[in-house]
Design an enzyme around this catalytic site. Structure first.
Site, PDB file in Angstrom:
ATOM      1  N   GLY A   9      -2.583  -6.042   0.152  1.00 38.72           N
ATOM      2  CA  GLY A   9      -1.601  -5.105  -0.321  1.00 38.72           C
ATOM      3  C   GLY A   9      -1.370  -4.434   0.638  1.00 38.72           C
ATOM      4  O   GLY A   9      -1.319  -2.698   1.066  1.00 38.72           O
ATOM      5  N   GLY A  12       1.180  -1.076   1.026  1.00 40.64           N
ATOM      6  CA  GLY A  12       1.822   0.250   0.754  1.00 40.64           C
ATOM      7  C   GLY A  12       0.726   0.872   0.903  1.00 40.64           C
ATOM      8  O   GLY A  12       0.514   1.716   2.571  1.00 40.64           O
ATOM      9  N   GLN A  13       0.822   2.491   0.035  1.00 45.48           N
ATOM     10  CA  GLN A  13       0.586   3.968   0.348  1.00 45.48           C
ATOM     11  C   GLN A  13      -1.104   3.839   0.489  1.00 45.48           C
ATOM     12  O   GLN A  13      -1.024   4.619   1.509  1.00 45.48           O
ATOM     13  CB  GLN A  13       0.446   5.027  -0.963  1.00 45.48           C
ATOM     14  CG  GLN A  13       0.288   6.377  -0.215  1.00 45.48           C
ATOM     15  CD  GLN A  13      -0.478   6.937  -2.325  1.00 45.48           C
ATOM     16  OE1 GLN A  13      -0.128   6.735  -2.767  1.00 45.48           O
ATOM     17  NE2 GLN A  13      -0.159   8.563  -2.044  1.00 45.48           N
ATOM     18  N   ASP A  35       0.278  -8.682   2.760  1.00 45.66           N
ATOM     19  CA  ASP A  35       1.465  -8.716   1.836  1.00 45.66           C
ATOM     20  C   ASP A  35       2.352  -9.232   2.138  1.00 45.66           C
ATOM     21  O   ASP A  35       2.716 -10.315   2.355  1.00 45.66           O
ATOM     22  CB  ASP A  35       1.463  -7.524   2.570  1.00 45.66           C
ATOM     23  CG  ASP A  35       2.275  -6.227   1.151  1.00 45.66           C
ATOM     24  OD1 ASP A  35       3.141  -6.442   0.300  1.00 45.66           O
ATOM     25  OD2 ASP A  35       1.487  -5.285   1.275  1.00 45.66           O
ATOM     26  N   ILE A  36       3.133  -9.313   0.682  1.00 50.85           N
ATOM     27  CA  ILE A  36       4.450  -9.855   0.785  1.00 50.85           C
ATOM     28  C   ILE A  36       5.354  -9.663   1.742  1.00 50.85           C
ATOM     29  O   ILE A  36       6.878  -9.930   2.011  1.00 50.85           O
ATOM     30  CB  ILE A  36       4.899 -10.076  -0.468  1.00 50.85           C
ATOM     31  CG1 ILE A  36       4.369  -8.942  -1.253  1.00 50.85           C
ATOM     32  CG2 ILE A  36       3.899 -10.893  -1.645  1.00 50.85           C
ATOM     33  CD1 ILE A  36       5.474  -8.790  -3.344  1.00 50.85           C
ATOM     34  N   ASP A  51       1.245 -13.957  -0.508  1.00 51.46           N
ATOM     35  CA  ASP A  51       1.463 -13.207  -2.072  1.00 51.46           C
ATOM     36  C   ASP A  51      -0.467 -13.370  -3.194  1.00 51.46           C
ATOM     37  O   ASP A  51      -0.707 -13.989  -3.183  1.00 51.46           O
ATOM     38  CB  ASP A  51       2.154 -14.499  -3.191  1.00 51.46           C
ATOM     39  CG  ASP A  51       2.073 -13.692  -4.194  1.00 51.46           C
ATOM     40  OD1 ASP A  51       1.813 -13.333  -4.847  1.00 51.46           O
ATOM     41  OD2 ASP A  51       3.687 -14.376  -5.158  1.00 51.46           O
ATOM     42  N   TYR A 141      -0.789   0.177 -17.169  1.00 54.01           N
ATOM     43  CA  TYR A 141      -1.933  -0.099 -15.983  1.00 54.01           C
ATOM     44  C   TYR A 141      -3.088   0.377 -15.835  1.00 54.01           C
ATOM     45  O   TYR A 141      -3.625  -0.263 -16.002  1.00 54.01           O
ATOM     46  CB  TYR A 141      -0.660   0.721 -14.728  1.00 54.01           C
ATOM     47  CG  TYR A 141      -1.728   1.597 -13.614  1.00 54.01           C
ATOM     48  CD1 TYR A 141      -1.523   0.734 -12.822  1.00 54.01           C
ATOM     49  CD2 TYR A 141      -2.054   2.324 -13.235  1.00 54.01           C
ATOM     50  CE1 TYR A 141      -2.300   1.292 -11.849  1.00 54.01           C
ATOM     51  CE2 TYR A 141      -2.750   3.257 -12.518  1.00 54.01           C
ATOM     52  CZ  TYR A 141      -2.261   2.411 -11.223  1.00 54.01           C
ATOM     53  OH  TYR A 141      -3.502   2.700  -9.979  1.00 54.01           O
ATOM     54  N   LYS A 145      -6.412  -2.299 -15.861  1.00 53.81           N
ATOM     55  CA  LYS A 145      -7.709  -1.222 -14.642  1.00 53.81           C
ATOM     56  C   LYS A 145      -9.101  -1.321 -15.518  1.00 53.81           C
ATOM     57  O   LYS A 145     -10.253  -1.100 -14.856  1.00 53.81           O
ATOM     58  CB  LYS A 145      -6.902   0.358 -13.599  1.00 53.81           C
ATOM     59  CG  LYS A 145      -6.138   0.632 -13.294  1.00 53.81           C
ATOM     60  CD  LYS A 145      -6.664   0.004 -12.174  1.00 53.81           C
ATOM     61  CE  LYS A 145      -5.390  -0.023 -10.261  1.00 53.81           C
ATOM     62  NZ  LYS A 145      -5.708  -1.131 -10.028  1.00 53.81           N
TER      63      LYS A 145
END
Ligand code: AKB
Length: 311
Positions: A9, A12-13, A35-36, A51, A141, A145
């Protein structure tokens, strides 16, 4: 043994800045980004397209590069997850299980998995939210988590897996765009203020949330992963605090840099999510166990964001 890290990932941010931080610390070739989607900026080290739900693909990357540590960042965040709860649960949980299982089988020495203030819910004490407290999340979410934290603690207790986690507050940075979170307004405001001198917040003026400047979050993440095992006493997720503010307060800080800046408010479905989260966090466990201390407050963060984004 040489540290060989895989960041899943990485586009991402958090991933974008974490890869940079890890490469500075451990060397470009020792950190594989994955990442994808292709990374947006030029890469300073290896990249693998994989993935997070493809166990065999991940194993191939681990074998090819001799990976012994994984930072698993792939996830749907709070607002996006509400649009497709079933997929959010699948992505957030399946990816975690793959990595925990690989660690249990001895293929990984250490695992990092991000948690969030979203593990807390409307019944949690809102101010100075303690490390151990009521945790009844109201979003998919948050549920993922909270369940993920419990699985991390279980794999540590039962199989000795060295997995570490932080409950991130809203993260604010200038190097990468946020995607799908409830705290994203605190990043959008800078871009819109510089471009248009105005911003419409999707949260109401008095919605106070815990936030953090990205460099503090990256330093915390690497510090936790580098802390001696015996210092890591929480194997769910560590509470971590930077500073808290509401849209009105950040607008006032932004206006110091953009004279005439206009803030307006049009709360949407993200308001209910924000209302279910804490206003401030007690992070004394992270401070005591592995020496966490933030560098940035609201004013210092706004100064840095403005300086870098204007450039
Ligand atoms: C979100 O808003 O969903 C995230 C988070 C607080 O985990 N930034």
């Amino acid at each position: 043994m040489t540290k060989k890290i895989l960041v899943i990932g990485s586009s991402g941010q958090i991933g974008t800045e974490l890869v940079e931080g890890l490469r500075e610390r451990f060397g470009n070739d020792n950190v594989v980004a994955s990442d994808i989607k292709e990374p947006q900026s030029a890469q300073s080290g290896p990249f693998a397209m994989v993935d997070a739900m493809d166990r065999r693909g991940i194993e191939r990357v681990i074998d090819k590069h001799g990976i012994n540590e994984v930072y698993l960042l792939a996830a749907l965040l709070s607002a996006t997850a509400e649009k497709d709860p079933a997929f959010a649960w699948k992505l957030n949980m399946e990816s975690l299980f793959i990595i925990l299982e690989l660690a249990r089988e001895g293929k990984l020495k250490k695992v990092y998995w991000p948690s969030s203030i979203a593990v807390f819910g409307p019944t949690t004490p809102k101010d100075g939210t303690p490390q151990h407290t009521v945790s009844e999340p109201s979003t998919v979410y948050g549920i993922s988590k909270q369940a993920g934290e419990q699985w991390c603690a279980y794999y540590h207790r039962r199989y000795g897996v060295d997995v570490r986690s932080i409950r991130y507050p809203g993260l604010i940075g200038w190097k990468s765009a946020p995607g799908g979170g409830t705290t994203d307004y605190a990043v959008h405001i800078f871009h819109e203020a510089i471009k248009n001198g105005a911003y419409t917040s999707f949260l109401g003026p008095e919605t106070t949330l815990p936030m953090m400047y990205m460099p503090d979050a990256i330093r915390a993440t690497i510090d936790l992963m580098e802390a001696p095992t015996e210092k890591v006493k929480e194997r769910t997720g560590y509470n971590l605090a930077g500073f808290s503010f509401n849209p009105q307060q950040i607008a006032a800080e932004v206006a110091r840099h953009i004279p005439g800046f206009k803030m307006s408010y049009a709360p949407d479905q993200r308001q209910a999510i924000a209302d279910s989260w804490p206003r401030s966090i007690d992070d004394s466990a992270a401070r005591a166990d592995w020496g966490w201390k933030p560098d940035f407050d609201l004013r210092a963060m706004v100064n840095e964001m403005m300086k870098n984004l204007k450039r």
